[in-house]
Design a protein around this motif. Structure first.
Motif, PDB file in Angstrom:
ATOM      1  N   PHE A 122       0.813  -1.211   0.000  1.00  0.00           N
ATOM      2  CA  PHE A 122       0.000   0.000   0.000  1.00  0.00           C
ATOM      3  C   PHE A 122       0.846   1.260   0.000  1.00  0.00           C
ATOM      4  N   SER A 123       1.878   1.282   0.846  1.00  0.00           N
ATOM      5  CA  SER A 123       2.609   2.529   1.071  1.00  0.00           C
ATOM      6  C   SER A 123       3.322   3.021  -0.178  1.00  0.00           C
ATOM      7  N   MET A 124       3.544   2.161  -1.143  1.00  0.00           N
ATOM      8  CA  MET A 124       4.295   2.551  -2.322  1.00  0.00           C
ATOM      9  C   MET A 124       3.417   3.004  -3.479  1.00  0.00           C
ATOM     10  N   ASN A 125       2.114   2.889  -3.320  1.00  0.00           N
ATOM     11  CA  ASN A 125       1.213   3.134  -4.441  1.00  0.00           C
ATOM     12  C   ASN A 125       0.416   4.418  -4.316  1.00  0.00           C
TER      13      ASN A 125
ATOM     14  N   SER B 137       2.003   8.208  -2.605  1.00  0.00           N
ATOM     15  CA  SER B 137       2.536   7.576  -1.401  1.00  0.00           C
ATOM     16  C   SER B 137       3.049   8.611  -0.408  1.00  0.00           C
TER      17      SER B 137
ATOM     18  N   ARG C 139      -4.240   9.625   3.901  1.00  0.00           N
ATOM     19  CA  ARG C 139      -3.926   8.208   4.018  1.00  0.00           C
ATOM     20  C   ARG C 139      -3.094   7.944   5.253  1.00  0.00           C
ATOM     21  N   ASP C 140      -3.204   6.724   5.750  1.00  0.00           N
ATOM     22  CA  ASP C 140      -2.377   6.263   6.859  1.00  0.00           C
ATOM     23  C   ASP C 140      -1.659   5.017   6.346  1.00  0.00           C
ATOM     24  N   ASN C 141      -0.402   5.179   5.966  1.00  0.00           N
ATOM     25  CA  ASN C 141       0.329   4.063   5.355  1.00  0.00           C
ATOM     26  C   ASN C 141       0.542   2.918   6.342  1.00  0.00           C
ATOM     27  N   ALA C 142       0.726   3.233   7.590  1.00  0.00           N
ATOM     28  CA  ALA C 142       0.951   2.185   8.588  1.00  0.00           C
ATOM     29  C   ALA C 142      -0.278   1.293   8.749  1.00  0.00           C
ATOM     30  N   LYS C 143      -1.452   1.896   8.651  1.00  0.00           N
ATOM     31  CA  LYS C 143      -2.694   1.134   8.809  1.00  0.00           C
ATOM     32  C   LYS C 143      -3.283   0.691   7.482  1.00  0.00           C
ATOM     33  N   LYS C 144      -2.623   1.079   6.378  1.00  0.00           N
ATOM     34  CA  LYS C 144      -3.130   0.749   5.038  1.00  0.00           C
ATOM     35  C   LYS C 144      -4.559   1.240   4.871  1.00  0.00           C
TER      36      LYS C 144
END
Length: 116
Positions: free
Chosen positions: A29-32, A53, A71-76
Motif C-alpha cells: 500500500f505505502s508505495m502506491n 505515497s 492516508r495512513d500508510n501504517a494502517k493501510k
C-alpha cells in the motif's frame, strides 16, 4: 490478492459532511498512488481524488476545496473528508489504486446520498 473495503457513506443533507474510509489489504500500500472514485446512477465511474505515497493530492474540479483525501500508510487506510456536500455528489464511492481500470478488481463501494 488485493481487497478493498470502503465504509462511511450515508444519507446527509446538502451542506453536510461525511468521512469515508477504505481499508486496503494484500498490497504494498505505502508505495502506491491511491484514488477515490465515484459512480452516479447512469454515469461512468470517475476519479474524485488521488493521493501519492507521499501524500500529494489531486482533485477533480467538481470537488476542489470541499473534499480532502488522506492516508495512513501504517494502517493501510485511505480517507476522504467530504464537506459542503451537494446533491450532485450522490454516488457510490470506491477506493482503488490511482491507475485502476474498469476491468480491475473493485470493492463494494459505499453509498453517499445527499438530499436537497
Amino acid at each position: 490478492q488485493v481487497q478493498l473495503v470502503e465504509s462511511g457513506g450515508g444519507l446527509v443533507q446538502a451542506g453536510g459532511s461525511l468521512r469515508l474510509s477504505c481499508v486496503v489489504s494484500g498490497s504494498i500500500f505505502s508505495m502506491n498512488t491511491m484514488g477515490w472514485y465515484r459512480q452516479a446512477p447512469g454515469k461512468q465511474r470517475e476519479v474524485v481524488a488521488t493521493i501519492t505515497s507521499g501524500g500529494t493530492t489531486n482533485y477533480a474540479d467538481s470537488v476542489k476545496g470541499r473534499f480532502t483525501a488522506s492516508r495512513d500508510n501504517a494502517k493501510k487506510m485511505l480517507f476522504l473528508q467530504m464537506n459542503s456536500l451537494k446533491p450532485e455528489d450522490t454516488a457510490v464511492y470506491y477506493c482503488n489504486f490511482g491507475t485502476a481500470r474498469e476491468s480491475d478488481y473493485w470493492g463494494q463501494g459505499t453509498q453517499v446520498t445527499v438530499s436537497s
